[in-house]
Design a protein around this motif. Structure first.
Motif, PDB file in Angstrom:
ATOM      1  N   ILE A 138       0.810  -1.230   0.000  1.00 24.76           N
ATOM      2  CA  ILE A 138       0.000   0.000   0.000  1.00 24.76           C
ATOM      3  C   ILE A 138       0.844   1.282   0.000  1.00 24.76           C
ATOM      4  CG2 ILE A 138      -2.052  -1.064   1.046  1.00 24.76           C
ATOM      5  CD1 ILE A 138      -1.256   0.338   3.703  1.00 24.76           C
ATOM      6  N   ALA A 139       2.036   1.243   0.565  1.00 21.26           N
ATOM      7  CA  ALA A 139       2.792   2.502   0.685  1.00 21.26           C
ATOM      8  C   ALA A 139       4.287   2.266   0.734  1.00 21.26           C
ATOM      9  CB  ALA A 139       2.359   3.244   1.946  1.00 21.26           C
ATOM     10  N   ILE A 140       5.012   3.288   0.268  1.00 22.54           N
ATOM     11  CA  ILE A 140       6.471   3.322   0.426  1.00 22.54           C
ATOM     12  C   ILE A 140       6.807   4.584   1.206  1.00 22.54           C
ATOM     13  CG2 ILE A 140       8.708   3.329  -0.742  1.00 22.54           C
ATOM     14  CD1 ILE A 140       7.279   2.366  -3.294  1.00 22.54           C
ATOM     15  N   VAL A 141       7.714   4.448   2.159  1.00 20.36           N
ATOM     16  CA  VAL A 141       8.204   5.620   2.890  1.00 20.36           C
ATOM     17  C   VAL A 141       9.658   5.841   2.485  1.00 20.36           C
ATOM     18  CG1 VAL A 141       8.653   6.656   5.146  1.00 20.36           C
ATOM     19  CG2 VAL A 141       6.688   5.111   4.834  1.00 20.36           C
ATOM     20  N   ALA A 142       9.934   7.006   1.908  1.00 23.65           N
ATOM     21  CA  ALA A 142      11.328   7.370   1.605  1.00 23.65           C
ATOM     22  C   ALA A 142      11.759   8.397   2.642  1.00 23.65           C
ATOM     23  CB  ALA A 142      11.424   7.973   0.204  1.00 23.65           C
ATOM     24  N   THR A 143      12.975   8.248   3.154  1.00 24.04           N
ATOM     25  CA  THR A 143      13.452   9.195   4.166  1.00 24.04           C
ATOM     26  C   THR A 143      14.542  10.076   3.571  1.00 24.04           C
ATOM     27  OG1 THR A 143      13.070   7.462   5.800  1.00 24.04           O
ATOM     28  CG2 THR A 143      14.250   9.426   6.558  1.00 24.04           C
ATOM     29  N   VAL A 144      14.363  11.371   3.704  1.00 23.15           N
ATOM     30  CA  VAL A 144      15.421  12.311   3.314  1.00 23.15           C
ATOM     31  C   VAL A 144      15.990  12.856   4.623  1.00 23.15           C
ATOM     32  CG1 VAL A 144      15.999  14.437   2.072  1.00 23.15           C
ATOM     33  CG2 VAL A 144      14.253  12.891   1.164  1.00 23.15           C
ATOM     34  N   GLY A 145      17.107  12.285   5.044  1.00 28.23           N
ATOM     35  CA  GLY A 145      17.701  12.650   6.329  1.00 28.23           C
ATOM     36  C   GLY A 145      17.314  11.643   7.396  1.00 28.23           C
ATOM     37  N   THR A 146      17.886  10.434   7.309  1.00 29.17           N
ATOM     38  CA  THR A 146      17.519   9.408   8.298  1.00 29.17           C
ATOM     39  C   THR A 146      18.081   9.779   9.671  1.00 29.17           C
ATOM     40  OG1 THR A 146      19.475   8.110   7.725  1.00 29.17           O
ATOM     41  CG2 THR A 146      17.423   7.546   6.587  1.00 29.17           C
ATOM     42  N   THR A 147      17.526   9.155  10.688  1.00 27.13           N
ATOM     43  CA  THR A 147      17.830   9.570  12.056  1.00 27.13           C
ATOM     44  C   THR A 147      19.268   9.248  12.442  1.00 27.13           C
ATOM     45  OG1 THR A 147      15.524   9.118  12.493  1.00 27.13           O
ATOM     46  CG2 THR A 147      16.929   9.495  14.405  1.00 27.13           C
ATOM     47  N   SER A 148      19.744   8.064  12.076  1.00 29.16           N
ATOM     48  CA  SER A 148      21.096   7.670  12.481  1.00 29.16           C
ATOM     49  C   SER A 148      22.175   8.475  11.776  1.00 29.16           C
ATOM     50  CB  SER A 148      21.328   6.196  12.155  1.00 29.16           C
ATOM     51  OG  SER A 148      21.188   5.416  13.298  1.00 29.16           O
ATOM     52  N   SER A 149      22.149   8.442  10.436  1.00 32.14           N
ATOM     53  CA  SER A 149      23.284   9.002   9.688  1.00 32.14           C
ATOM     54  C   SER A 149      22.887  10.170   8.796  1.00 32.14           C
ATOM     55  CB  SER A 149      23.909   7.916   8.805  1.00 32.14           C
ATOM     56  OG  SER A 149      23.025   7.610   7.741  1.00 32.14           O
ATOM     57  N   THR A 150      21.605  10.551   8.781  1.00 29.95           N
ATOM     58  CA  THR A 150      21.036  11.584   7.894  1.00 29.95           C
ATOM     59  C   THR A 150      21.193  11.230   6.417  1.00 29.95           C
ATOM     60  OG1 THR A 150      22.892  13.177   7.721  1.00 29.95           O
ATOM     61  CG2 THR A 150      21.450  13.362   9.647  1.00 29.95           C
ATOM     62  N   SER A 151      21.190   9.935   6.111  1.00 31.82           N
ATOM     63  CA  SER A 151      21.284   9.505   4.719  1.00 31.82           C
ATOM     64  C   SER A 151      20.009   9.860   3.958  1.00 31.82           C
ATOM     65  CB  SER A 151      21.524   7.992   4.651  1.00 31.82           C
ATOM     66  OG  SER A 151      20.426   7.310   5.229  1.00 31.82           O
ATOM     67  N   VAL A 152      20.125   9.804   2.635  1.00 35.67           N
ATOM     68  CA  VAL A 152      19.039  10.261   1.758  1.00 35.67           C
ATOM     69  C   VAL A 152      18.627   9.132   0.826  1.00 35.67           C
ATOM     70  CG1 VAL A 152      18.433  11.929  -0.034  1.00 35.67           C
ATOM     71  CG2 VAL A 152      19.928  12.620   1.851  1.00 35.67           C
ATOM     72  N   ASP A 153      17.401   8.666   0.978  1.00 33.63           N
ATOM     73  CA  ASP A 153      16.904   7.646   0.052  1.00 33.63           C
ATOM     74  C   ASP A 153      16.736   8.261  -1.337  1.00 33.63           C
ATOM     75  OD1 ASP A 153      16.804   5.691   2.014  1.00 33.63           O
ATOM     76  OD2 ASP A 153      14.696   6.047   2.502  1.00 33.63           O
ATOM     77  N   PRO A 154      16.882   7.454  -2.391  1.00 34.58           N
ATOM     78  CA  PRO A 154      16.730   7.990  -3.762  1.00 34.58           C
ATOM     79  C   PRO A 154      15.257   8.269  -4.058  1.00 34.58           C
ATOM     80  CG  PRO A 154      17.209   5.639  -3.808  1.00 34.58           C
ATOM     81  CD  PRO A 154      17.210   6.024  -2.372  1.00 34.58           C
ATOM     82  N   VAL A 155      14.838   9.500  -3.834  1.00 32.67           N
ATOM     83  CA  VAL A 155      13.409   9.827  -3.879  1.00 32.67           C
ATOM     84  C   VAL A 155      12.850   9.700  -5.292  1.00 32.67           C
ATOM     85  CG1 VAL A 155      11.663  11.553  -3.315  1.00 32.67           C
ATOM     86  CG2 VAL A 155      13.708  11.371  -1.905  1.00 32.67           C
ATOM     87  N   GLU A 156      13.622  10.209  -6.265  1.00 30.54           N
ATOM     88  CA  GLU A 156      13.121  10.191  -7.642  1.00 30.54           C
ATOM     89  C   GLU A 156      12.846   8.748  -8.094  1.00 30.54           C
ATOM     90  OE1 GLU A 156      13.394  13.417  -9.976  1.00 30.54           O
ATOM     91  OE2 GLU A 156      11.643  12.167 -10.373  1.00 30.54           O
ATOM     92  N   ALA A 157      13.806   7.863  -7.868  1.00 30.91           N
ATOM     93  CA  ALA A 157      13.637   6.465  -8.285  1.00 30.91           C
ATOM     94  C   ALA A 157      12.523   5.792  -7.479  1.00 30.91           C
ATOM     95  CB  ALA A 157      14.956   5.713  -8.107  1.00 30.91           C
ATOM     96  N   THR A 158      12.412   6.146  -6.201  1.00 30.56           N
ATOM     97  CA  THR A 158      11.355   5.560  -5.369  1.00 30.56           C
ATOM     98  C   THR A 158       9.983   6.042  -5.832  1.00 30.56           C
ATOM     99  OG1 THR A 158      12.919   5.588  -3.532  1.00 30.56           O
ATOM    100  CG2 THR A 158      10.634   5.192  -2.969  1.00 30.56           C
ATOM    101  N   ALA A 159       9.921   7.326  -6.230  1.00 29.52           N
ATOM    102  CA  ALA A 159       8.653   7.880  -6.731  1.00 29.52           C
ATOM    103  C   ALA A 159       8.237   7.144  -8.005  1.00 29.52           C
ATOM    104  CB  ALA A 159       8.797   9.374  -6.991  1.00 29.52           C
ATOM    105  N   ALA A 160       9.216   6.781  -8.829  1.00 32.43           N
ATOM    106  CA  ALA A 160       8.890   6.049 -10.067  1.00 32.43           C
ATOM    107  C   ALA A 160       8.310   4.674  -9.729  1.00 32.43           C
ATOM    108  CB  ALA A 160      10.145   5.922 -10.933  1.00 32.43           C
ATOM    109  N   VAL A 161       8.892   4.019  -8.709  1.00 31.26           N
ATOM    110  CA  VAL A 161       8.366   2.708  -8.302  1.00 31.26           C
ATOM    111  C   VAL A 161       6.943   2.873  -7.758  1.00 31.26           C
ATOM    112  CG1 VAL A 161       8.663   0.758  -6.717  1.00 31.26           C
ATOM    113  CG2 VAL A 161      10.674   1.832  -7.752  1.00 31.26           C
ATOM    114  N   ALA A 162       6.746   3.890  -6.908  1.00 34.14           N
ATOM    115  CA  ALA A 162       5.411   4.114  -6.317  1.00 34.14           C
ATOM    116  C   ALA A 162       4.382   4.359  -7.417  1.00 34.14           C
ATOM    117  CB  ALA A 162       5.458   5.291  -5.343  1.00 34.14           C
TER     118      ALA A 162
END
Ligand SMILES: Cc1ncc(COP(=O)(O)O)c(C=O)c1O
Length: 382
Positions: A138-162
């Motif tokens: 039902i859903a994908i959560v992409a994180t821009v700035g994760t809590t541990s390391s502030t890493s950035v999920d690939p939002v554009e590619a994730t949006a294409a999958v969604a």
């Protein structure tokens, strides 16, 4: 103090026209400041945990099972619902799954690469595997700035999958989202304008006192379908123009007048004033990261896309065990924190005890960051 004294309750437009309309104004100002298109509307909640809960409730509603009416139990036709987020996503996503009756099992943790970013190929494979087993993504959560390391999920590619899978995309940028206020620093956010919902917390890095979380969505009507319940005593009879009755978008009825402090913040500093201060934080973090990088006894453990530096003490001559190295770093952090001058936090990255310096306070200056570095080096040679 003003909010408490005025005592407004913008649960309905009727109970607080000023609270409701000022919230519409500041939500729109913040949307524009973040560079998001005007298809996004939103509201202010207490925390990112609540904002993500609302977003995932909307995702559950969008899946078409009318859970708001029929619930999840006693329905043989109901498949197992699935939500996808990276292994580094915040626990609030898992908690939302618990609260929404999906259960923690519904959250599929997608592995990350060596920069702690969600691996999109693994995401696609997990979705395919679930579909093949009769489960319903039902859903994908992409994180821009994760809590541990502030890493950035690939939002554009994730949006294409969604988009290709027909899934709700929620972007959790609770900490880092304010960086999108800097037009020159928007690269990590590319594609977030395709999200169904986004959370950014002004109470984290925008100098706003607890509590204030901005939830934006392109599909407010779905949020409303998930939470609207209007008994006669909440019906507004004298309404002439369409306005938000914000309680229709949230689990709770009563609400605080949070828009007032955000309005004051934006009016006091101005967008340029806020940008100047946030840019300074990025510079201070870059300075600190550069010190770690040139010092042979210290090691950086993650990229620094924002203002958090993850590092440890690890001299080339070290011959002890990994556990002893972890203990040494924990002791260094403890020594520094006990001075009471600075407060560092820690995490574990790839199993290693990791010290973190995070810069986000309005009053942090170069001299504080220099002092932090001096205290760390003193603690390490003890
Ligand atoms: C990425 C991220 N999401 C969500 C949260 C939860 O924020 P809140 O305390 O506002 O619920 C945090 C807090 O650290 C976070 O870093």
């Amino acid at each position: 103090m003003l909010t408490a004294t005025i005592g407004q309750n913008p649960m309905l437009w009727r109970t607080s026209p000023i609270g409701t309309e000022l919230e519409e104004v500041v939500v729109d100002w913040l949307r524009q400041a973040l560079g998001l298109p005007d298809g996004f509307d939103g509201l202010i909640t207490d925390t990112a945990s609540t904002s993500s809960l609302i977003a995932l409730a909307a995702a559950r509603e969008a899946a078409g099972f009318d859970v708001a009416q029929h619930g999840l139990t006693g329905r043989p036709e109901m498949p197992g619902l699935r939500v996808y987020a990276s292994a580094e996503a915040h626990s609030s996503i898992e908690k939302a799954c618990m609260t929404l009756g999906l259960g923690r099992d519904a959250l599929v943790r997608i592995p990350t690469n060596d920069r702690f970013e969600m691996r999109v190929e693994a995401l696609k494979a997990a979705i395919a595997e679930d579909r093949a087993a009769g489960r319903r993504p039902i859903a994908i959560v992409a994180t821009v700035g994760t809590t541990s390391s502030t890493s950035v999920d690939p939002v554009e590619a994730t949006a294409a999958v969604a988009a290709s899978e027909g899934l709700w995309l929620h972007v959790d940028s609770a900490y880092a989202g304010v960086i999108a206020m800097l037009p020159e620093a928007r690269a990590p956010f590319a594609g977030w304008e395709r999200a169904d919902s986004i959370v950014v917390n002004p109470h984290k890095w925008l100098f706003t006192p607890m509590d204030a979380s901005l939830l934006l969505s392109r599909r407010m009507e779905v949020l409303r379908a998930a939470f609207s319940l209007v008994p006669e005593y909440l019906r507004t009879l004298d309404r002439v123009t369409p306005v938000h009755d914000y309680n229709e978008y949230t689990p709770q009825l009563g609400r605080r007048f949070r828009a007032l402090k955000l309005w004051m913040l934006l009016r006091w500093f101005g967008l340029e004033g806020l940008r100047r201060r946030i840019r300074r934080h990025l510079e201070l973090a870059a300075w600190f990261a550069a010190q770690v990088d040139v010092e042979p006894d210290w090691e950086r453990l993650a990229p620094v896309p924002f203002s958090t530096v993850c590092f440890r003490w690890h001299p080339p001559s070290w011959t002890g065990t990994d556990e002893a190295l972890d203990d040494a770093n924990a002791a260094i952090m403890d020594t520094v924190n006990r001075t009471g001058e600075v407060f560092l936090s820690h995490t574990r990255l790839a199993g290693a005890f990791t010290i973190r310096v995070s810069i986000g306070n309005l009053r942090t200056e170069q001299r504080h960051v220099e002092r932090t570095w001096a205290l760390l080096r003193e603690a390490a040679v003890r």
